[in-house]
Design a protein around this motif. Sequence first.
Motif, mmCIF file in Angstrom:
data_model
loop_
_atom_site.group_PDB
_atom_site.id
_atom_site.type_symbol
_atom_site.label_atom_id
_atom_site.label_comp_id
_atom_site.label_asym_id
_atom_site.label_seq_id
_atom_site.Cartn_x
_atom_site.Cartn_y
_atom_site.Cartn_z
ATOM 1 N N PHE A 26 64.029 -33.999 -51.550
ATOM 2 C CA PHE A 26 64.735 -34.346 -51.515
ATOM 3 C C PHE A 26 65.669 -33.228 -50.584
ATOM 4 O O PHE A 26 66.097 -32.097 -50.146
ATOM 5 C CB PHE A 26 65.801 -34.262 -52.695
ATOM 6 N N VAL A 27 65.968 -34.484 -48.680
ATOM 7 C CA VAL A 27 66.620 -33.574 -48.026
ATOM 8 C C VAL A 27 67.912 -34.217 -47.852
ATOM 9 O O VAL A 27 68.174 -35.225 -47.627
ATOM 10 C CB VAL A 27 65.467 -33.734 -46.106
ATOM 11 N N VAL A 28 69.085 -32.680 -47.658
ATOM 12 C CA VAL A 28 70.667 -33.214 -47.992
ATOM 13 C C VAL A 28 70.309 -33.065 -46.329
ATOM 14 O O VAL A 28 70.199 -32.380 -45.431
ATOM 15 C CB VAL A 28 70.941 -31.941 -48.769
ATOM 16 N N VAL A 29 71.465 -34.334 -45.860
ATOM 17 C CA VAL A 29 71.129 -34.447 -44.461
ATOM 18 C C VAL A 29 72.787 -33.836 -44.044
ATOM 19 O O VAL A 29 73.523 -34.413 -44.721
ATOM 20 C CB VAL A 29 71.252 -36.071 -43.469
ATOM 21 N N ASP A 30 73.477 -33.264 -43.018
ATOM 22 C CA ASP A 30 74.481 -33.195 -42.997
ATOM 23 C C ASP A 30 74.654 -33.808 -41.949
ATOM 24 O O ASP A 30 74.603 -33.450 -40.879
ATOM 25 C CB ASP A 30 74.204 -31.437 -42.298
ATOM 26 N N PRO A 31 75.772 -34.915 -42.258
ATOM 27 C CA PRO A 31 76.316 -35.846 -41.290
ATOM 28 C C PRO A 31 77.052 -35.222 -39.408
ATOM 29 O O PRO A 31 77.534 -34.947 -39.023
ATOM 30 C CB PRO A 31 77.109 -36.402 -42.142
ATOM 31 N N ALA A 70 76.012 -32.014 -38.798
ATOM 32 C CA ALA A 70 74.777 -31.233 -37.779
ATOM 33 C C ALA A 70 73.782 -32.189 -36.303
ATOM 34 O O ALA A 70 73.609 -33.379 -36.789
ATOM 35 C CB ALA A 70 74.283 -30.325 -37.883
ATOM 36 N N THR A 71 74.133 -30.987 -35.091
ATOM 37 C CA THR A 71 72.780 -32.276 -34.046
ATOM 38 C C THR A 71 71.865 -32.135 -34.321
ATOM 39 O O THR A 71 70.647 -32.574 -34.072
ATOM 40 C CB THR A 71 73.431 -31.963 -32.892
ATOM 41 N N HIS A 72 71.489 -30.559 -35.012
ATOM 42 C CA HIS A 72 70.104 -30.991 -35.385
ATOM 43 C C HIS A 72 69.874 -30.408 -36.992
ATOM 44 O O HIS A 72 70.400 -29.593 -37.023
ATOM 45 C CB HIS A 72 70.059 -29.625 -34.575
ATOM 46 N N GLN A 73 69.072 -31.329 -37.206
ATOM 47 C CA GLN A 73 68.981 -31.229 -38.546
ATOM 48 C C GLN A 73 67.479 -30.426 -39.786
ATOM 49 O O GLN A 73 66.119 -30.229 -39.414
ATOM 50 C CB GLN A 73 68.298 -32.346 -39.174
ATOM 51 N N LEU A 74 67.772 -28.587 -39.551
ATOM 52 C CA LEU A 74 67.367 -27.725 -39.866
ATOM 53 C C LEU A 74 66.538 -28.129 -41.337
ATOM 54 O O LEU A 74 65.727 -28.012 -41.369
ATOM 55 C CB LEU A 74 67.886 -26.184 -40.358
ATOM 56 N N ALA A 75 67.066 -28.724 -42.527
ATOM 57 C CA ALA A 75 66.195 -28.854 -43.769
ATOM 58 C C ALA A 75 65.579 -29.908 -43.382
ATOM 59 O O ALA A 75 63.852 -30.099 -44.455
ATOM 60 C CB ALA A 75 67.277 -29.357 -44.816
ATOM 61 N N LEU A 76 65.370 -30.660 -42.562
ATOM 62 C CA LEU A 76 64.842 -32.399 -42.171
ATOM 63 C C LEU A 76 63.412 -31.538 -41.568
ATOM 64 O O LEU A 76 62.352 -31.948 -42.175
ATOM 65 C CB LEU A 76 65.361 -33.149 -41.389
ATOM 66 N N VAL A 77 63.556 -30.673 -40.643
ATOM 67 C CA VAL A 77 62.516 -29.814 -39.737
ATOM 68 C C VAL A 77 61.314 -29.041 -41.071
ATOM 69 O O VAL A 77 60.285 -29.861 -41.022
ATOM 70 C CB VAL A 77 63.116 -29.392 -39.222
ATOM 71 N N LYS A 78 62.427 -28.440 -41.641
ATOM 72 C CA LYS A 78 61.639 -27.814 -42.312
ATOM 73 C C LYS A 78 61.434 -28.651 -43.623
ATOM 74 O O LYS A 78 59.289 -28.232 -44.250
ATOM 75 C CB LYS A 78 62.215 -27.134 -43.549
ATOM 76 N N ALA A 79 61.618 -30.230 -44.398
ATOM 77 C CA ALA A 79 61.187 -30.364 -45.035
ATOM 78 C C ALA A 79 59.649 -31.374 -44.876
ATOM 79 O O ALA A 79 58.545 -31.025 -45.159
ATOM 80 C CB ALA A 79 62.235 -32.078 -44.904
ATOM 81 N N LEU A 80 59.572 -31.431 -43.320
ATOM 82 C CA LEU A 80 58.307 -32.279 -42.517
ATOM 83 C C LEU A 80 57.185 -31.508 -42.462
ATOM 84 O O LEU A 80 56.389 -31.376 -42.682
ATOM 85 C CB LEU A 80 58.778 -32.527 -41.316
ATOM 86 N N LEU A 81 57.607 -30.057 -42.166
ATOM 87 C CA LEU A 81 56.329 -29.235 -42.272
ATOM 88 C C LEU A 81 56.166 -28.858 -43.389
ATOM 89 O O LEU A 81 54.980 -29.188 -43.759
ATOM 90 C CB LEU A 81 57.138 -27.570 -41.867
ATOM 91 N N ILE A 82 56.964 -28.780 -44.337
ATOM 92 C CA ILE A 82 56.470 -28.321 -45.745
ATOM 93 C C ILE A 82 55.499 -29.964 -46.665
ATOM 94 O O ILE A 82 54.661 -29.892 -47.057
ATOM 95 C CB ILE A 82 57.669 -28.613 -47.040
ATOM 96 N N ALA A 83 55.536 -31.123 -46.164
ATOM 97 C CA ALA A 83 55.575 -32.559 -46.340
ATOM 98 C C ALA A 83 54.133 -32.591 -46.084
ATOM 99 O O ALA A 83 52.906 -32.620 -46.764
ATOM 100 C CB ALA A 83 56.064 -33.513 -45.942
ATOM 101 N N LYS A 84 53.560 -31.957 -44.499
ATOM 102 C CA LYS A 84 52.874 -31.779 -43.776
ATOM 103 C C LYS A 84 51.885 -30.894 -44.260
ATOM 104 O O LYS A 84 50.211 -31.254 -44.676
ATOM 105 C CB LYS A 84 52.424 -32.275 -42.301
ATOM 106 N N LEU A 85 52.128 -30.214 -45.252
ATOM 107 C CA LEU A 85 51.416 -28.969 -45.942
ATOM 108 C C LEU A 85 51.244 -29.583 -46.898
ATOM 109 O O LEU A 85 49.802 -29.367 -47.726
ATOM 110 C CB LEU A 85 52.055 -27.041 -45.610
ATOM 111 N N GLY A 86 51.452 -30.181 -48.290
ATOM 112 C CA GLY A 86 50.904 -30.181 -49.219
ATOM 113 C C GLY A 86 50.970 -31.609 -49.752
ATOM 114 O O GLY A 86 51.476 -32.128 -50.194
#
Length: 286
Positions: A9-14, A16-32
């Motif tokens: 569950f990624v909390v998107v910051d309305p 922010a221009t760059h979404q740190l949580a989404l970037v890290k979530a994508l990394l985790i999703a690809k690993l797991g």
Amino acid sequence: MTQQQTRLFVVVDPAATHQLALVKALLIAKLGNCQIHAFLCTYEDMQQAGTDTSPGDFKSRVVEEATEWLEQLMQPCRVSGVPYTTQVTWNKEWVDSTIRAVEKSGCNLVIKSSFHHSKARRFFSTTSDYELMHRCACPILFTHQEQEWKTDRMLACLDLVSADPQHMRLNNVIIRDAQAFAKIVGMDLYVACAYTQAIDSEHLPLETHGHDVTRAQLGELYAVKPERVLLRQGNTVETLKAICDEIDPSIVIIGTLARTGIKGKLIGNTAEKLIDIVDADLLTVN
């Protein structure tokens, strides 16, 4: 939390221009091999609608624009073939909306970007990190950095001194989630305990009991190599910070127990204090 069942569950910051949580979530999703649910809560003052637009039309337009923007943010997921869903809600109280959405989503890990705050700001204002940490039943990964983790070490922090059922239950949850998450992201798990008084082995499920708890005993109990068990005497926060500086973990896992009122603000808890002084991503469970 298991590798086969993890939904992020990624909390998107309305704002922010760059979404740190989404970037890290994508990394985790690809690993797991995980799925992502991207959540965006939006709200704008109705006074911005003007006199020619009804409140309903204004709200619909804002939500529609937010939905289109969120879909643009999910482009890396589509390119990587990571399955995802999106959700946009309208609510002025975004923390309340987020917690309700987490409960309904079926996700078992929340990911949120985080930034260090001063002690004064933590005390005099309720930050979103603080609220989510204490009110959300789901584990939360607070990420400070978007890049891939710098080391393959994960540190689980336990309270082995307290013998009350609440802390004992929390220790079990920390170890369970730490072991599962370590498998998902491919990290080596370390276990740490800072103590100011002797650890009484009587309340621990050890095969043998004695005056001193050993690293070998805890390693066997938690399925961790003895050399990865760190027992240090000293102030909890200062000692855990020193351990983090020593082994440089990419992720620190710690439990949090809710405290309310002025006493709670004055005492705080270890998770609240560590989130602003460690460079690692912080995973909180309760």
